[in-house]
Motif scaffolding. Sequence first.
Motif, PDB file in Angstrom:
ATOM      1  N   CYS A 178       4.863  -5.436   7.804  1.00 31.50           N
ATOM      2  CA  CYS A 178       4.220  -4.484   6.901  1.00 31.50           C
ATOM      3  C   CYS A 178       3.139  -3.772   7.705  1.00 31.50           C
ATOM      4  O   CYS A 178       2.158  -4.374   8.099  1.00 31.50           O
ATOM      5  N   CYS A 198       1.090  -1.649   6.757  1.00 35.42           N
ATOM      6  CA  CYS A 198      -0.176  -1.585   6.022  1.00 35.42           C
ATOM      7  C   CYS A 198      -0.847  -2.955   5.967  1.00 35.42           C
ATOM      8  O   CYS A 198      -1.938  -3.076   5.431  1.00 35.42           O
ATOM      9  N   GLN A 225       0.852  -1.188   0.000  1.00 33.79           N
ATOM     10  CA  GLN A 225       0.000   0.000   0.000  1.00 33.79           C
ATOM     11  C   GLN A 225       0.888   1.238   0.000  1.00 33.79           C
ATOM     12  O   GLN A 225       1.112   1.852  -1.026  1.00 33.79           O
ATOM     13  N   CYS A 226       1.498   1.565   1.161  1.00 31.52           N
ATOM     14  CA  CYS A 226       2.358   2.764   1.173  1.00 31.52           C
ATOM     15  C   CYS A 226       3.703   2.506   0.498  1.00 31.52           C
ATOM     16  O   CYS A 226       4.350   3.422   0.028  1.00 31.52           O
ATOM     17  N   GLY A 227       4.139   1.236   0.500  1.00 32.66           N
ATOM     18  CA  GLY A 227       5.392   0.886  -0.166  1.00 32.66           C
ATOM     19  C   GLY A 227       6.645   1.015   0.684  1.00 32.66           C
ATOM     20  O   GLY A 227       7.742   0.682   0.227  1.00 32.66           O
ATOM     21  N   TYR A 228       6.495   1.452   1.931  1.00 33.62           N
ATOM     22  CA  TYR A 228       7.692   1.683   2.759  1.00 33.62           C
ATOM     23  C   TYR A 228       8.464   0.383   3.016  1.00 33.62           C
ATOM     24  O   TYR A 228       9.689   0.356   2.967  1.00 33.62           O
ATOM     25  N   THR A 280       8.381  -2.255   1.173  1.00 35.13           N
ATOM     26  CA  THR A 280       8.490  -3.070  -0.047  1.00 35.13           C
ATOM     27  C   THR A 280       9.916  -3.413  -0.489  1.00 35.13           C
ATOM     28  O   THR A 280      10.191  -4.575  -0.790  1.00 35.13           O
TER      29      THR A 280
HETATM   30  S1  FES Z   1       3.109  -1.388   2.259  1.00 39.72           S
HETATM   31 FE1  FES Z   1       3.028   0.066   3.854  1.00 39.72          FE
HETATM   32  S2  FES Z   1       4.343  -0.870   5.330  1.00 39.72           S
HETATM   33 FE2  FES Z   1       4.111  -2.441   3.898  1.00 39.72          FE
END
Ligand code: FES
Lengths: 331, 173
Positions: free
Chosen positions: B150, B152, B98-101, B103
């Motif tokens: 994760c 998210c 989702q946010c990609g942090y 990833t």
């Molecule tokens: S995609 Fe947001 S922390 Fe994993």
Amino acid sequence: MREFRYERAADPASAVALLAAEPEGAFLGGGTNLVDLMKLGVATPDVLVDVRRLTSAEVAELPDGGLRIGAAVPNADLAADRRVRERFPVLSQALLAGASGQLRNRATTGGNLLQRTRCSYFTDVTRPCNKRSPGSGCGALQGVHRNHAVLGQTLEGPATCVATHPSDMAVALAALDAVIRVLGPDGEREVPMAELHRLPGDDATRDTTLRHGELVTAIDLPPLGMPSRYRKVRDRASFAFALVSIAAAVRVADGVVDDVRLAFGGVAHKPWRATTAEDALRGRPATEESFAAAADAELAAATPLRDNAFKVPLARNLVVRTLLQLTEGAR
Amino acid sequence: MDTQITLRVDGADHPLTVDTRTTLLDALRERLRITSPKKGCDHGQCGACTVLLDGRRVNSCLVLAVTVDDAEVITSDGLAAGGEHPLHRAFLDNDAFQCGYCTPGQVCSAAGVLAEARAGWPSTVTDDLTADEVDLTDDEIRDRMSGNLCRCAAYAHIVLAVAAVAEAEGVRR
Ligand code: FES
Ligand SMILES: Cc1cc2nc3c(=O)[nH]c(=O)nc-3n(C[C@H](O)[C@H](O)[C@H](O)COP(=O)(O)OP(=O)(O)OC[C@H]3O[C@@H](n4cnc5c(N)ncnc54)[C@H](O)[C@@H]3O)c2cc1C
Ligand code: SF4
Ligand code: FES
């Protein structure tokens, strides 16, 4: 973090000599515990002697059918070693139950053995802790101690400490009667696993009987010759420290326990070899009743704290269940 | 205390002077501006900083930079070097973030999981410890990826993404 000098030595003997001259220095293995504690201000070495590439990273056969594990063997490699998986499954399982894939890749056998407790007062320098700061008190005794020790604690005085040893691997090594090979300023010595880690006794600061500057070079496993297994109970299915764990090995002949090894994790300041239970089991029928009676005999010595009494029946049930599984078919 | 090192990252050599206290993660992010490895916890607990060190996944936040000046570091950026990496494509196709942090760490960790499976390494959920071949079932993927959190909670789709590549690589039946 305190400033430090980083050193690599040419061989184990010079690493030992280097550290012997540095009272506040430390050996560095994979760093997954030590670097963490340095960031937290709990460990404050002024010199790091990197031993990850100094000691052996090989698992070698011993003439008696045992194995010699170099201190630098990564936890991941040891768990995956064919001979360990086939002859000492309890050790593979213990390693695989610990930490994460990333951490196991970097962590070494020597470092795993000597990792410090995860007690949250020990790792927070603003809290009282006799292990980190002798005489400051034990924050856990009346505080958050759900995951602390139920056996062998020091419950009063300046060395009060109710911490547990966090290593899964060490519990398996205790059951396996492993021998720790150590190189010190005065030469080599062998330390039986049962004598490596200590209870807090009258000095909570010391986790082991090793002296400053002593280097773990290898760990010897004598042949086992019986089925073995590690089981770990934790708050989530993966990537969590043990509430209680057990390393067990047992051999049954004609329905009677011929030989047995039992060690608990998560219950004491050291891996807890359950010799009382073992003695109660040898020569007894391999039944659920004898397994339970033996576990009860061992745990009669338990002195649980306000919030961790659940560990006692958990440990008992773990003994019974694991021995039943290991002896299935032989009973 | 300052020390001279050379970091080899994603195929390029970077001579650097670092304080001995610098972690590999901080050297990458703060000194080399290679920011795909992320700092989530700085204590080995979240996996956001995962990189491949000589081909093995590790938490770069617990590795001192001075200890790896002769090693090969590959980040999620570097995995994409030869074009698109199958894991990157699978994360996109399966909506695995989702946010990609987290990833880039998830992707490096997954690359490690695939290599470990190819090497026949068991996990704590593997029934037969002595089996020669690994079958990366959903449970296997969940356990092997458990060092990567994760926030998210994209977990369900991360399993799908890793499973897709595992299948293509023949380590999932
Ligand atoms: S995609 Fe947001 S922390 Fe994993
Ligand atoms: C998030 C997280 C979760 C974890 N979960 C688990 C878990 O579930 N179960 C588990 O068992 N462990 C767990 N661990 C702990 C992990 O197993 C240890 O950090 C690791 O095994 C330590 O090995 P190392 O080589 O990195 O040690 P280091 O950090 O390098 O060293 C640890 C200690 O050993 C000393 N030392 C290192 N090598 C030698 C040597 N050869 N001779 C003498 N002294 C030496 C060092 O001076 C230091 O005091 C976890 C760690 C983290 C960060
Ligand atoms: S249990 Fe031991 S380590 Fe924890 S606060 Fe008490 S003295 Fe410190
Ligand atoms: S930042 Fe390294 S594990 Fe969280």
